[in-house]
Scaffold this active site. Sequence first.
Site, PDB file in Angstrom:
ATOM      1  N   ARG A  86      13.789  47.940 101.509  1.00  0.00           N
ATOM      2  CA  ARG A  86      15.129  47.395 101.264  1.00  0.00           C
ATOM      3  C   ARG A  86      16.198  48.490 101.326  1.00  0.00           C
ATOM      4  NH1 ARG A  86      15.059  42.137  99.901  1.00  0.00           N
ATOM      5  NH2 ARG A  86      13.259  41.245  98.832  1.00  0.00           N
ATOM      6  N   GLY A 123      17.290  39.708 106.515  1.00  0.00           N
ATOM      7  CA  GLY A 123      18.180  38.746 105.871  1.00  0.00           C
ATOM      8  C   GLY A 123      19.603  39.277 105.752  1.00  0.00           C
ATOM      9  N   GLY A 125      21.182  41.337 103.717  1.00  0.00           N
ATOM     10  CA  GLY A 125      21.363  42.786 103.528  1.00  0.00           C
ATOM     11  C   GLY A 125      21.170  43.535 104.834  1.00  0.00           C
ATOM     12  N   ASP A 149      14.275  32.419 102.312  1.00  0.00           N
ATOM     13  CA  ASP A 149      15.365  31.795 101.553  1.00  0.00           C
ATOM     14  C   ASP A 149      16.235  30.882 102.432  1.00  0.00           C
ATOM     15  OD1 ASP A 149      14.428  33.450  99.571  1.00  0.00           O
ATOM     16  OD2 ASP A 149      15.975  34.970  99.862  1.00  0.00           O
ATOM     17  N   ARG A 184       0.539  15.936  82.065  1.00  0.00           N
ATOM     18  CA  ARG A 184       1.339  17.123  81.734  1.00  0.00           C
ATOM     19  C   ARG A 184       2.634  17.155  82.555  1.00  0.00           C
ATOM     20  NH1 ARG A 184      -3.488  21.624  81.843  1.00  0.00           N
ATOM     21  NH2 ARG A 184      -3.888  21.627  79.603  1.00  0.00           N
ATOM     22  N   ARG A 298       3.326  23.041  81.455  1.00  0.00           N
ATOM     23  CA  ARG A 298       2.827  24.317  82.003  1.00  0.00           C
ATOM     24  C   ARG A 298       3.800  24.824  83.059  1.00  0.00           C
ATOM     25  NH1 ARG A 298      -0.170  23.931  78.283  1.00  0.00           N
ATOM     26  NH2 ARG A 298      -2.459  23.952  78.298  1.00  0.00           N
ATOM     27  N   LEU A 305       3.401  34.773  96.784  1.00  0.00           N
ATOM     28  CA  LEU A 305       2.479  33.956  97.595  1.00  0.00           C
ATOM     29  C   LEU A 305       3.231  33.276  98.728  1.00  0.00           C
ATOM     30  CD1 LEU A 305       0.200  31.885  95.189  1.00  0.00           C
ATOM     31  CD2 LEU A 305      -0.513  33.505  96.950  1.00  0.00           C
TER      32      LEU A 305
HETATM   33  O1  F6P Z   1      14.614  37.254 100.097  1.00  0.00           O
HETATM   34  C1  F6P Z   1      13.304  36.887  99.952  1.00  0.00           C
HETATM   35  C2  F6P Z   1      12.870  36.955  98.521  1.00  0.00           C
HETATM   36  O2  F6P Z   1      11.505  36.601  98.457  1.00  0.00           O
HETATM   37  C3  F6P Z   1      13.711  36.128  97.551  1.00  0.00           C
HETATM   38  O3  F6P Z   1      13.341  34.771  97.556  1.00  0.00           O
HETATM   39  C4  F6P Z   1      13.442  36.827  96.249  1.00  0.00           C
HETATM   40  O4  F6P Z   1      14.582  36.712  95.428  1.00  0.00           O
HETATM   41  C5  F6P Z   1      13.263  38.256  96.645  1.00  0.00           C
HETATM   42  O5  F6P Z   1      12.989  38.280  98.030  1.00  0.00           O
HETATM   43  C6  F6P Z   1      12.128  38.974  95.936  1.00  0.00           C
HETATM   44  O6  F6P Z   1      12.214  40.331  96.265  1.00  0.00           O
HETATM   45  P1  F6P Z   1      11.058  41.395  96.108  1.00  0.00           P
HETATM   46  O7  F6P Z   1      10.048  41.157  97.176  1.00  0.00           O
HETATM   47  O8  F6P Z   1      11.751  42.691  96.282  1.00  0.00           O
HETATM   48  O9  F6P Z   1      10.463  41.203  94.756  1.00  0.00           O
END
Ligand code: F6P
Length: 385
Positions: A86, A123, A125, A149, A184, A298, A305
């Site tokens: 990132r 994405g 960023g 996302d 549940r 729950r 995943l």
């Molecule tokens: O952007 C994809 C994503 O999986 C989001 O859904 C989530 O907020 C984020 O990345 C999780 O980031 P990381 O893999 O750094 O924990």
Amino acid sequence: MRKRSTPSTSVKERVHTIGILTSGGDCPGLNAVIRAVTRGVAREGVEVFGILEGFKGMVENRYIRLTPSETSGLLTVGGTILRTSRIKPNKFPTPNGGVRDMTGAAVETYRRLNLDCLVCLGGGGTQKSAYHLMKEGRLNVITLPKTIDNDVYGTDVCFGFDTGMSIAAEAIDRLHTTASSHHRVMLVDVMGNKAGWLALAAGVASGADVILIPEIPYSLDVVAQSLLDRMRHGKMFSIVAVAEGARPRSNARRSQKDGRSQGTGKGTTAAGGLALTKEPLSVILAAHLEKVTGLETRVTSLGHLQRGGIPTPTDRILCTAFGTKAAELILTRQFGNMVAKRGEEFVAVPLKDVVGKKRLVPLDHPLIKAARATGVCLGDVWEST
Ligand code: F6P
């Protein structure tokens, strides 16, 4: 290093070498795009370098050579063979915990490899970092919208979304049988950052009873009442799909203002008629719904995943088409664009029109209408017309 002579116009316009990188969170389909881009340009004799670990590799001059034969078998492989990070070139982490602008080093790698274009898969960023290199470093860039996302602005769909959504839908399908066997309430945390696409689509696909998304701040009372109504109709179990960015109504304005997500598993603060706590939102919600319904509750967190494993056939087709369009833009030197899908077409959208924006679920989206029409509670008070 290969020296480029001062070419005649036609030779000058030919693309000789490109770099390709994957940045941000991984997702299934990245390798399928790498394969399509590499094959698409290599046919015209273009040399391809795979930059390792996103913009980190650009700064640190780390790369591999990619040929069509090396992309063999990649169509179905999850993750990214180039690895990812990132890290932003202009906010590069330093050993003492600070950040430093390393744009110059990234530009240096581009020049050293004699690149004609840098292809960036990622994405929001990533689009921003690519635009930064284009503006500040004067690099030729082409980007592609990747993310489970589905929130990159300017395209109807992002690759990786279909796979993430399918994984979440299958998980909710499985929770149905155990929820009904035990009477549940099952809450399922679904990723999605600040957008509700993933939870909404997976929830509709798998018949969730309640779907909470960031675009529709929810009322705890409305959610509880919907579960009580189900019980009155003899439905002694319920499935609640909770998007990572979902937030209660009373908390909506504040979280919008400070830009914080009420996300799951990140220790964010949740309120909305409940005591302030560091518990994940779904855990607090579950405790409340258990109290109101008297049903055992729950929580299942799907987490990463949703980003693992092989891409769905739909994503493989999408990635191949995205990569093919990117290759076309590269060969015709249409730089400074993101490849987008609009309707049935794959088109070039100027990167400047994409950066800094997010594609959230519009409140009049057909999926929202379909959810309401089929009796799904979205956590708000809604009058059918
Ligand atoms: O952007 C994809 C994503 O999986 C989001 O859904 C989530 O907020 C984020 O990345 C999780 O980031 P990381 O893999 O750094 O924990």
